[in-house]
Design a protein around this motif. Structure first.
Motif, PDB file in Angstrom:
ATOM      1  N   SER A  92       0.865  -1.175   0.000  1.00  0.00           N
ATOM      2  CA  SER A  92       0.000   0.000   0.000  1.00  0.00           C
ATOM      3  C   SER A  92       0.901   1.224   0.000  1.00  0.00           C
ATOM      4  O   SER A  92       2.127   1.092  -0.008  1.00  0.00           O
ATOM      5  CB  SER A  92      -0.927   0.005   1.221  1.00  0.00           C
ATOM      6  OG  SER A  92      -0.188   0.278   2.393  1.00  0.00           O
TER       7      SER A  92
ATOM      8  N   ARG B 187       6.495  -0.026   7.765  1.00  0.00           N
ATOM      9  CA  ARG B 187       5.224   0.700   7.798  1.00  0.00           C
ATOM     10  C   ARG B 187       5.530   2.174   8.032  1.00  0.00           C
ATOM     11  O   ARG B 187       6.149   2.536   9.028  1.00  0.00           O
ATOM     12  CB  ARG B 187       4.330   0.155   8.908  1.00  0.00           C
ATOM     13  CG  ARG B 187       2.931   0.769   8.945  1.00  0.00           C
ATOM     14  CD  ARG B 187       2.092   0.179  10.059  1.00  0.00           C
ATOM     15  NE  ARG B 187       1.785  -1.216   9.845  1.00  0.00           N
ATOM     16  CZ  ARG B 187       0.707  -1.659   9.183  1.00  0.00           C
ATOM     17  NH1 ARG B 187      -0.147  -0.812   8.678  1.00  0.00           N
ATOM     18  NH2 ARG B 187       0.509  -2.950   9.047  1.00  0.00           N
TER      19      ARG B 187
ATOM     20  N   ALA C 198      -4.821   0.917  10.826  1.00  0.00           N
ATOM     21  CA  ALA C 198      -5.300  -0.105   9.895  1.00  0.00           C
ATOM     22  C   ALA C 198      -6.645  -0.653  10.366  1.00  0.00           C
ATOM     23  O   ALA C 198      -7.168  -0.265  11.415  1.00  0.00           O
ATOM     24  CB  ALA C 198      -4.273  -1.225   9.809  1.00  0.00           C
ATOM     25  N   ASP C 199      -7.186  -1.581   9.602  1.00  0.00           N
ATOM     26  CA  ASP C 199      -8.399  -2.284  10.007  1.00  0.00           C
ATOM     27  C   ASP C 199      -8.070  -3.242  11.151  1.00  0.00           C
ATOM     28  O   ASP C 199      -6.915  -3.576  11.391  1.00  0.00           O
ATOM     29  CB  ASP C 199      -8.954  -3.093   8.825  1.00  0.00           C
ATOM     30  CG  ASP C 199      -9.473  -2.202   7.710  1.00  0.00           C
ATOM     31  OD1 ASP C 199      -9.910  -1.068   8.002  1.00  0.00           O
ATOM     32  OD2 ASP C 199      -9.440  -2.646   6.548  1.00  0.00           O
TER      33      ASP C 199
ATOM     34  N   LYS D 204      -5.284  -3.229  16.127  1.00  0.00           N
ATOM     35  CA  LYS D 204      -5.052  -2.294  15.029  1.00  0.00           C
ATOM     36  C   LYS D 204      -3.667  -1.683  15.222  1.00  0.00           C
ATOM     37  O   LYS D 204      -3.410  -1.070  16.258  1.00  0.00           O
ATOM     38  CB  LYS D 204      -6.078  -1.165  15.036  1.00  0.00           C
ATOM     39  CG  LYS D 204      -7.461  -1.555  14.620  1.00  0.00           C
ATOM     40  CD  LYS D 204      -8.327  -0.306  14.514  1.00  0.00           C
ATOM     41  CE  LYS D 204      -9.730  -0.662  14.077  1.00  0.00           C
ATOM     42  NZ  LYS D 204     -10.496   0.543  13.731  1.00  0.00           N
TER      43      LYS D 204
ATOM     44  N   SER E 260      -0.587   1.032  14.369  1.00  0.00           N
ATOM     45  CA  SER E 260      -0.351   2.375  13.832  1.00  0.00           C
ATOM     46  C   SER E 260       1.079   2.785  14.184  1.00  0.00           C
ATOM     47  O   SER E 260       1.649   2.325  15.172  1.00  0.00           O
ATOM     48  CB  SER E 260      -1.354   3.381  14.387  1.00  0.00           C
ATOM     49  OG  SER E 260      -1.265   3.491  15.781  1.00  0.00           O
TER      50      SER E 260
END
Length: 111
Positions: A19, A40, A50-51, A94, A96
Motif C-alpha cells: 500500500s 510501515r 489499519a483495520d 489495530k 499504527s
C-alpha cells in the motif's frame, strides 16, 4: 551450501509495496507460518490506523515505534521490543506508527 527448509534468503523474496504506507518481504514456510519483514510508514494525515486484525503474530521491532490498539488497552513498542499477539477475535488489534519515522519489524503470522 545445502538447501534447508529452515532457511529463507531475503534475496529470494522481493520487498513489495503493498500500500502507500506498507512494504513487505514474505516467505511462507512449509510449516504453515508466514515469516515477514515489514516497513510501515506513518500516515501523513495523522490517522494511521489499519483495520482490525484477528491473525496471531510474534513481532520483533527493529527500528521506529508502533502502537497496537486492542479492545481493552493500547501498547507501544520500539527497537528491541518483542510482542506476541494470539489469534482470535478476543485479541483483535489495530497497528499504527508512532511518530514521524517508519517502523521496521519482523513478524511471524499464524492462525
Amino acid at each position: 551450501m545445502t538447501d534447508s527448509p529452515y532457511l529463507f534468503r531475503a534475496a529470494d523474496h522481493e520487498l513489495r509495496q503493498v500500500s502507500d504506507r506498507l512494504k513487505l518481504r514474505e516467505a511462507i514456510s512449509g510449516f504453515g507460518i508466514a515469516l515477514r519483514y515489514q516497513e510501515r510508514a506513518p500516515d501523513p494525515a495523522g490517522a494511521d490506523e489499519a483495520d482490525w486484525c484477528q491473525t496471531g503474530h510474534s513481532i520483533f521491532i527493529l527500528s521506529g515505534r508502533i502502537r497496537y490498539r486492542f479492545d481493552s488497552h493500547t501498547v507501544e513498542a520500539g527497537p528491541g521490543d518483542m510482542l506476541h499477539i494470539p489469534a482470535g477475535r478476543e485479541h483483535r488489534h489495530k497497528p499504527s506508527v508512532v511518530g514521524p519515522d517508519p517502523v521496521h519489524y519482523v513478524l511471524t503470522e499464524f492462525g
